[in-house]
Write a protein that holds these residues in place. Structure first.
Motif, PDB file in Angstrom:
ATOM      1  N   ARG A  48     -13.728   5.489   2.111  1.00 15.02           N
ATOM      2  CA  ARG A  48     -13.477   6.429   1.086  1.00 15.02           C
ATOM      3  C   ARG A  48     -11.853   5.541   0.923  1.00 15.02           C
ATOM      4  O   ARG A  48     -11.716   4.817  -0.510  1.00 15.02           O
ATOM      5  CB  ARG A  48     -13.710   7.607   0.781  1.00 15.02           C
ATOM      6  CG  ARG A  48     -13.113   8.424  -0.199  1.00 15.02           C
ATOM      7  CD  ARG A  48     -13.272   8.023  -1.868  1.00 15.02           C
ATOM      8  NE  ARG A  48     -12.300   8.502  -2.683  1.00 15.02           N
ATOM      9  CZ  ARG A  48     -12.603   8.720  -3.822  1.00 15.02           C
ATOM     10  NH1 ARG A  48     -13.910   7.991  -4.510  1.00 15.02           N
ATOM     11  NH2 ARG A  48     -11.705   8.610  -5.260  1.00 15.02           N
ATOM     12  N   GLY A  49     -11.498   5.481   1.480  1.00 17.66           N
ATOM     13  CA  GLY A  49     -10.146   4.809   1.628  1.00 17.66           C
ATOM     14  C   GLY A  49     -10.211   3.795   1.735  1.00 17.66           C
ATOM     15  O   GLY A  49      -8.882   2.969   1.052  1.00 17.66           O
ATOM     16  N   LEU A  50     -10.702   2.796   2.311  1.00 18.60           N
ATOM     17  CA  LEU A  50     -11.114   1.506   1.698  1.00 18.60           C
ATOM     18  C   LEU A  50     -10.773   0.742   0.268  1.00 18.60           C
ATOM     19  O   LEU A  50     -10.113   0.188  -0.520  1.00 18.60           O
ATOM     20  CB  LEU A  50     -11.812   1.044   2.826  1.00 18.60           C
ATOM     21  CG  LEU A  50     -11.763   0.195   4.332  1.00 18.60           C
ATOM     22  CD1 LEU A  50     -12.876   0.231   4.643  1.00 18.60           C
ATOM     23  CD2 LEU A  50     -10.627  -0.009   4.832  1.00 18.60           C
ATOM     24  N   ALA A  51     -11.623   1.346  -0.187  1.00 21.23           N
ATOM     25  CA  ALA A  51     -12.184   1.540  -1.562  1.00 21.23           C
ATOM     26  C   ALA A  51     -11.162   2.120  -2.942  1.00 21.23           C
ATOM     27  O   ALA A  51     -10.571   0.913  -2.754  1.00 21.23           O
ATOM     28  CB  ALA A  51     -13.639   2.757  -2.116  1.00 21.23           C
ATOM     29  N   LYS A  52     -10.158   3.278  -1.803  1.00 22.47           N
ATOM     30  CA  LYS A  52      -9.006   3.057  -3.002  1.00 22.47           C
ATOM     31  C   LYS A  52      -7.957   2.119  -2.313  1.00 22.47           C
ATOM     32  O   LYS A  52      -6.801   2.006  -3.650  1.00 22.47           O
ATOM     33  CB  LYS A  52      -8.626   4.512  -2.182  1.00 22.47           C
ATOM     34  CG  LYS A  52      -9.392   6.309  -2.920  1.00 22.47           C
ATOM     35  CD  LYS A  52      -8.860   7.414  -2.384  1.00 22.47           C
ATOM     36  CE  LYS A  52      -7.122   7.966  -2.955  1.00 22.47           C
ATOM     37  NZ  LYS A  52      -7.074   8.627  -2.471  1.00 22.47           N
ATOM     38  N   SER A  53      -7.629   1.943  -0.920  1.00 26.37           N
ATOM     39  CA  SER A  53      -6.471   0.661  -0.847  1.00 26.37           C
ATOM     40  C   SER A  53      -6.914  -0.722  -1.947  1.00 26.37           C
ATOM     41  O   SER A  53      -6.029  -1.328  -1.605  1.00 26.37           O
ATOM     42  CB  SER A  53      -6.938   0.351   0.145  1.00 26.37           C
ATOM     43  OG  SER A  53      -8.036  -0.129   1.094  1.00 26.37           O
ATOM     44  N   LEU A  54      -8.276  -0.814  -2.544  1.00 31.21           N
ATOM     45  CA  LEU A  54      -8.769  -2.091  -2.616  1.00 31.21           C
ATOM     46  C   LEU A  54      -9.084  -1.820  -4.397  1.00 31.21           C
ATOM     47  O   LEU A  54      -9.364  -2.635  -5.540  1.00 31.21           O
ATOM     48  CB  LEU A  54     -10.439  -2.912  -2.948  1.00 31.21           C
ATOM     49  CG  LEU A  54     -10.159  -3.017  -1.051  1.00 31.21           C
ATOM     50  CD1 LEU A  54     -11.375  -3.012  -0.973  1.00 31.21           C
ATOM     51  CD2 LEU A  54     -10.228  -4.442  -1.030  1.00 31.21           C
TER      52      LEU A  54
END
Length: 264
Positions: free
Chosen positions: A166-172
């Motif tokens: 989830r965190g990686l998705a938001k960072s992208l």
């Protein structure tokens, strides 16, 4: 349905058997070039050879790496310069009584189940961002939500994967790189097949009866009331790896047979 994967390059970790193997086959059948991964070179060579027999057009290569060893992860990254699709599937589990599971086992399992995805994503995601296209899929588990009391360590690592995804998705945000996680339920992986064989021998019943007993006792909420086939999980993974899934990101998608007892 054409998933538009021709010309894409993928890595599926832990893919000599089970869900990883089925996902690799699915990607290959859709025209992607696929790197499959295992810890043992001889076994990996046999798997690659079998795939080429079954799918003559397959563009497949094997890459050896034990994800509990940082140096082997570094070697893999050196071998595979760039990817369009990263499937973080590798994982380990087993009976882990909380009171008797020592620190070294916690750290080892965390290295394999969580840090493997951290390290590979840290390397390949910036390259995906540079070309503004990529797919990252983490294979978590329904155990990330229904923490099993006899495998707390496993549940903790799988919950960590949901947070990472989830965190990686938001960072992208704003890119064409998506990150999602998939949550299988009991599936006919190599490890589960081995466990069910042991249970069947212990109780003097068939493997199928042992699996049914396991579902009824350990996962009574299951709606399908059976183990899933690896291909049933892989179908979702392959879709998420495709251009067709462009509006799906930051999601934790369940293919758990209805075990998680919530609608959302």
């Amino acid at each position: 349905m054409n998933l538009q994967l021709t010309g894409k390059t993928a890595l599926v970790t832990g893919s000599t058997a089970g869900i990883g193997y089925a996902a690799a086959l699915g990607l290959l059948k859709e025209g992607a070039k696929v790197f499959i991964n295992g810890r043992e070179e001889k076994k990996l060579e046999k798997v690659v050879e079998q795939i080429k027999k079954d799918i003559p057009s397959a563009d497949v290569e094997g890459v050896v790496a034990d994800f509990s060893k940082v140096e082997e992860v570094d070697t893999l990254i050196h071998q595979i310069k760039e990817l369009d699709i990263l499937i973080n599937n590798v994982g380990i589990y087993g009976d882990q009584p909380f009171e008797t599971t020592p620190d070294e086992v916690w750290m080892h399992d965390f290295e394999v189940n969580v840090m493997s995805g951290v390290r590979l994503s840290r390397h390949y995601i910036p390259l995906m961002k540079k070309k503004n296209w990529g797919r990252v899929v983490f294979v978590s588990s329904e155990s990330a939500i229904n923490i099993p009391d006899d495998m707390i360590l496993y549940g903790v690592t799988k919950t960590a994967i949901l947070a990472l995804s989830r965190g990686l998705a938001k960072s992208l945000r704003g890119t064409n790189v998506t990150v999602n996680s998939v949550l299988p339920g009991p599936t006919w992986s190599a490890g589960n097949l081995r466990s069910m064989k042991e249970l069947s021998e212990k109780k003097g019943i068939t493997v199928e009866e042992a699996a049914l007993e396991f579902v009824k006792e350990k996962r009574p909420e299951s709606i399908i009331q059976r183990f899933a086939e690896p291909e049933e999980v892989a179908n979702l993974i392959v879709y998420l790896a495709s251009p067709l899934s462009s509006a799906t990101t930051g999601a934790a998608l369940r293919v758990d047979g209805g075990i998680v007892n919530t609608a959302f």
